[in-house]
Design an enzyme around this catalytic site. Structure first.
Site, PDB file in Angstrom:
ATOM      1  N   ARG A  87     -28.324  59.288  23.172  1.00 45.97           N
ATOM      2  CA  ARG A  87     -27.021  58.818  22.693  1.00 45.97           C
ATOM      3  C   ARG A  87     -27.162  57.377  22.215  1.00 45.97           C
ATOM      4  O   ARG A  87     -28.017  56.626  22.682  1.00 45.97           O
ATOM      5  CB  ARG A  87     -25.975  58.880  23.807  1.00 45.97           C
ATOM      6  CG  ARG A  87     -25.534  60.291  24.115  1.00 45.97           C
ATOM      7  CD  ARG A  87     -24.457  60.326  25.159  1.00 45.97           C
ATOM      8  NE  ARG A  87     -24.947  60.002  26.478  1.00 45.97           N
ATOM      9  CZ  ARG A  87     -24.883  58.827  27.065  1.00 45.97           C
ATOM     10  NH1 ARG A  87     -24.274  57.818  26.457  1.00 45.97           N
ATOM     11  NH2 ARG A  87     -25.380  58.628  28.264  1.00 45.97           N
TER      12      ARG A  87
ATOM     13  N   LYS B  94     -19.723  65.293  24.992  1.00 46.94           N
ATOM     14  CA  LYS B  94     -19.268  63.943  25.314  1.00 46.94           C
ATOM     15  C   LYS B  94     -18.077  63.541  24.437  1.00 46.94           C
ATOM     16  O   LYS B  94     -17.163  62.857  24.897  1.00 46.94           O
ATOM     17  CB  LYS B  94     -20.409  62.948  25.113  1.00 46.94           C
ATOM     18  CG  LYS B  94     -21.651  63.261  25.936  1.00 46.94           C
ATOM     19  CD  LYS B  94     -21.344  63.280  27.401  1.00 46.94           C
ATOM     20  CE  LYS B  94     -22.593  63.544  28.220  1.00 46.94           C
ATOM     21  NZ  LYS B  94     -22.291  63.611  29.650  1.00 46.94           N
TER      22      LYS B  94
ATOM     23  N   HIS C 113     -16.575  62.685  34.105  1.00 47.73           N
ATOM     24  CA  HIS C 113     -18.003  62.933  33.991  1.00 47.73           C
ATOM     25  C   HIS C 113     -18.496  63.406  35.363  1.00 47.73           C
ATOM     26  O   HIS C 113     -19.188  62.676  36.065  1.00 47.73           O
ATOM     27  CB  HIS C 113     -18.697  61.630  33.564  1.00 47.73           C
ATOM     28  CG  HIS C 113     -20.108  61.780  33.127  1.00 47.73           C
ATOM     29  ND1 HIS C 113     -20.996  60.727  33.121  1.00 47.73           N
ATOM     30  CD2 HIS C 113     -20.805  62.836  32.664  1.00 47.73           C
ATOM     31  CE1 HIS C 113     -22.168  61.139  32.671  1.00 47.73           C
ATOM     32  NE2 HIS C 113     -22.077  62.414  32.388  1.00 47.73           N
TER      33      HIS C 113
ATOM     34  N   CYS D 271     -28.811  60.891  36.750  1.00 41.71           N
ATOM     35  CA  CYS D 271     -28.882  60.537  38.175  1.00 41.71           C
ATOM     36  C   CYS D 271     -28.911  61.801  39.033  1.00 41.71           C
ATOM     37  O   CYS D 271     -28.651  61.748  40.234  1.00 41.71           O
ATOM     38  CB  CYS D 271     -27.697  59.682  38.589  1.00 41.71           C
ATOM     39  SG  CYS D 271     -27.865  57.971  38.109  1.00 41.71           S
TER      40      CYS D 271
ATOM     41  N   ASP E 195     -21.743  68.750  34.587  1.00 43.94           N
ATOM     42  CA  ASP E 195     -21.616  67.475  33.852  1.00 43.94           C
ATOM     43  C   ASP E 195     -20.175  67.007  33.670  1.00 43.94           C
ATOM     44  O   ASP E 195     -19.930  65.809  33.692  1.00 43.94           O
ATOM     45  CB  ASP E 195     -22.279  67.626  32.473  1.00 43.94           C
ATOM     46  CG  ASP E 195     -22.546  66.296  31.782  1.00 43.94           C
ATOM     47  OD1 ASP E 195     -22.928  65.334  32.482  1.00 43.94           O
ATOM     48  OD2 ASP E 195     -22.355  66.208  30.564  1.00 43.94           O
TER      49      ASP E 195
HETATM   50  C1  OXD Z   1     -25.489  62.355  29.539  1.00 47.26           C
HETATM   51  C2  OXD Z   1     -25.684  63.804  29.362  1.00 47.26           C
HETATM   52  O1  OXD Z   1     -26.124  61.557  28.831  1.00 47.26           O
HETATM   53  O2  OXD Z   1     -25.056  64.571  30.103  1.00 47.26           O
HETATM   54  O3  OXD Z   1     -24.685  61.977  30.402  1.00 47.26           O
HETATM   55  O4  OXD Z   1     -26.438  64.222  28.480  1.00 47.26           O
HETATM   56 MN    MN Z   2     -23.622  63.579  31.344  1.00 43.03          MN
END
Ligand code: OXD
Ligand code: MN
Length: 589
Positions: free
Chosen positions: A76, A213, A233, A257, A282
């Site tokens: 990103r 996202k 998130h 994470c 996610d």
């Molecule tokens: C992030 C993803 O970057 O889920 O959070 O890809």
């Molecule tokens: Mn993510």
């Protein structure tokens, strides 16, 4: 001249918009996707013919393909991601802002005739279970067959989405064009007030799969505030205890994470009879139910997971998710066409082809797979998929959990004193950065609710929205903070993490059921000695003490450093949170 396949809809708002966008981008073809298997087969063939997809060993990876992105397009791009609200203050200080008219004017010339010689795929999709009040429709127009095939895995798409939409004008308008993948001409622009996304110049998942996202978090968070719900998130998981009772938690962790690992965790041997079910890995959309509880759905239908580090001991269920019908992006391949990444089980192969297609030899100082290489897998491959994943009602949430990657300060687990204190815990979440976004890796940055790159409006207003939700929740979930990443003075992780996190989860659920009391500290409730189930875990009492310890000196530094962050939010900073900070700090002086 543009040719168009049958449009599959009579929705005049949609037809007009697709025509307008096609007139601007001038594709050779406009192809409406119905989501059928026959269509998927045709598109995979097209992707293979164009070398967008590379074949893998069909025996070992049935229905799976490899994609290699442009090396300048692997993550990103937060510095090129814009919230284009009419007022700059509505985007706040944590977002990059562009005036909507300026953004449209800047991007229109880039889109102009950008799809000449290419196909514009029209992807109707639903985020959330079909037939749910939680769910939203998006239409993504893209010139990328890779994006179209990923969207097929990540969302509920095709005819069902058009039926869900009917003749309404209520859909997200997403325009994506790969362009020449030039970072100088890369923009990910969100227009919350127009429910519109314009993404140009990147094919990377988080920039180009607009349902994820862009819609489910940035536009979703804005819609959530306007309509009285929350887009977060967060993973969502169910825990079944040996009595057969299932409880659900939602947990926010910054990118990379371990959300996917936590969402599919396998409980340790000592937890016979306990089961984990994944609802999402996610994103969570959360609404107050008629019973005054918080209910969650996962808007997605697949996993776009980080590959490195995933193996049969860290996340066996994720390994099963990618057994078939998956897309691998920027991983390495072995000589017999199987995928490989750093942290994979077994011996490191002598020779590989790396993520850029170059020969790679064991011992090389370069990574074979890109650190942010990914798999895209359908949720239905998950052996522990919750049976409620398509439930229009969603699942009731007992606990909300915030966790960052902190080598010091934050203890293994801490329960907030009340809702506002929990919001404070989320608002001050800090984490050491990873490879999921471009930029320096390993520095602590504040990542409120793990939403820093994903909040589609002013973070001060977002926190106020969180605080305001309390009055709507007759039965609010309890809020916790966890840290799996605490290190000792030698820089070694103190807590084993992965499936062992079940031990912390059990305590969290017992607290939610009022089954145990806890020890009060200045910063929250912690497990009483002996309350964390440690049977079968090889951890020394010293390590246990260290990983759960609260060092007042570190907390003083922490609370002081939060001041500058709060001040940076500006006039919309909720006073309540600053007061909590001051009150906690005053306890230390
Ligand atoms: C992030 C993803 O970057 O889920 O959070 O890809
Ligand atoms: Mn993510």
């Amino acid at each position: 001249m543009t040719t168009t396949t049958t449009s599959l809809t009579n929705n005049q708002h949609l037809l007009k918009w697709v025509n307008d966008m096609a007139a601007m981008c001038e594709p050779d073809n406009v192809l409406w996707l119905d989501g059928s298997d026959a269509e998927n087969k045709r598109m995979v063939e097209e992707a293979l013919a164009k070398k967008v997809f590379l074949p893998l060993n069909a025996k070992k990876h049935p229905g799976c393909y490899l994609h290699r992105s442009n090396p300048n397009d692997v993550a990103r791009v937060e510095h090129l991601t814009f919230i284009c609200s009419r007022n700059k203050e509505d985007a706040g200080t944590t977002n990059h802002w562009m005036a909507p008219e300026e953004a449209y004017a800047k991007l229109k010339p880039l889109y102009k005739a950008s799809m000449k010689g290419r196909t514009m795929y029209v992807i109707p999709y639903v985020m959330g279970p079909l037939g749910s009040v939680h769910s939203k429709v998006g239409i993504e127009l893209t010139d990328s067959v890779y994006v179209a095939l990923n969207m097929r895995l990540m969302t509920r798409m095709g005819k069902a989405a058009l039926e869900f939409l009917g003749d309404k004008n209520d859909f997200n308008r997403g325009l994506h064009c790969t362009g020449d993948v030039n970072p100088e001409r890369r923009y990910i622009c969100h227009f919350p007030e127009d429910n519109t996304i314009w993404s140009f110049g990147s094919g990377y998942g988080g920039n180009a799969l607009l349902g994820k996202k862009c819609l489910a978090l940035r536009i979703g968070s804005y819609l959530g505030r306007t309509e009285g719900w929350m887009a977060e998130h967060m993973l969502i998981l169910g825990v079944e205890n040996p009595k057969g009772e299932t409880f659900y938690v939602a947990a926010a962790f910054p990118s990379a994470c371990g959300k996917t690992n936590f969402a599919m965790m396998v409980p340790p041997k000592a937890f016979a009879g306990w089961k984990i079910y994944t609802v999402g890995d996610d994103i969570a959309w959360l609404r107050v139910g008629e019973d005054g509880r918080l209910w969650a759905v996962n808007p997605e239908n697949g996993y776009f997971g980080v590959a490195p580090g995933t193996n049969y001991s860290t996340n066996p269920n994720a390994m099963h998710c990618v057994d078939k019908d998956s897309i691998f992006t920027n991983v390495a391949v072995t000589e017999d066409g199987t995928v490989w990444w750093e942290g994979m089980d077994g011996e490191v192969p002598e020779a590989l082809t790396d993520w850029q297609g170059r020969p790679w030899k064991k011992g090389s100082t370069e990574k074979a797979a890109h650190p942010n290489s990914r798999f895209t897998a359908p949720a239905k491959n998950n052996p522990v998929l919750s049976k409620h994943v398509d439930d229009p009602k969603g699942v009731p949430i007992s606990a909300l959990i915030f966790g960052g990657r902190r080598s010091n300060t934050a203890p293994l687990v801490l329960e907030s004193f009340n809702w506002a204190h929990g919001v404070f815990m989320g608002a001050t979440l800090g984490s050491e950065t990873t490879a999921a976004a471009t930029g320096q890796v390993g520095v602590v940055r504040r990542d409120p609710m793990a939403m820093l790159p994903f909040c589609g409006y002013n973070v001060g207003d977002y926190w106020q929205h969180w605080l305001d939700m309390q009055s709507k929740l007759k039965n609010p979930p309890r809020i916790f903070q966890v840290n799996w990443f605490r290190k000792n003075t030698d820089g070694k992780f103190l807590w084993p993490g992965y499936g062992e996190n079940m031990r912390v989860l059990k305590w969290i659920l017992e607290r939610c059921q009022g089954k145990c009391d806890a020890t009060e500290t200045l910063f929250g409730w912690v497990p009483k000695e002996g309350q964390l189930e440690l049977e079968g875990l090889a951890i020394s009492p010293e390590a246990m003490r260290e990983v759960t310890s609260i060092c007042l000196k570190e907390w003083k530094t922490e609370l002081e450093s939060q001041k500058a962050f709060f001040e940076s939010i500006g006039p919309r900073m909720p006073k309540t949170l600053e007061l909590i900070r001051q009150q906690l700090l005053s306890l230390l002086s």
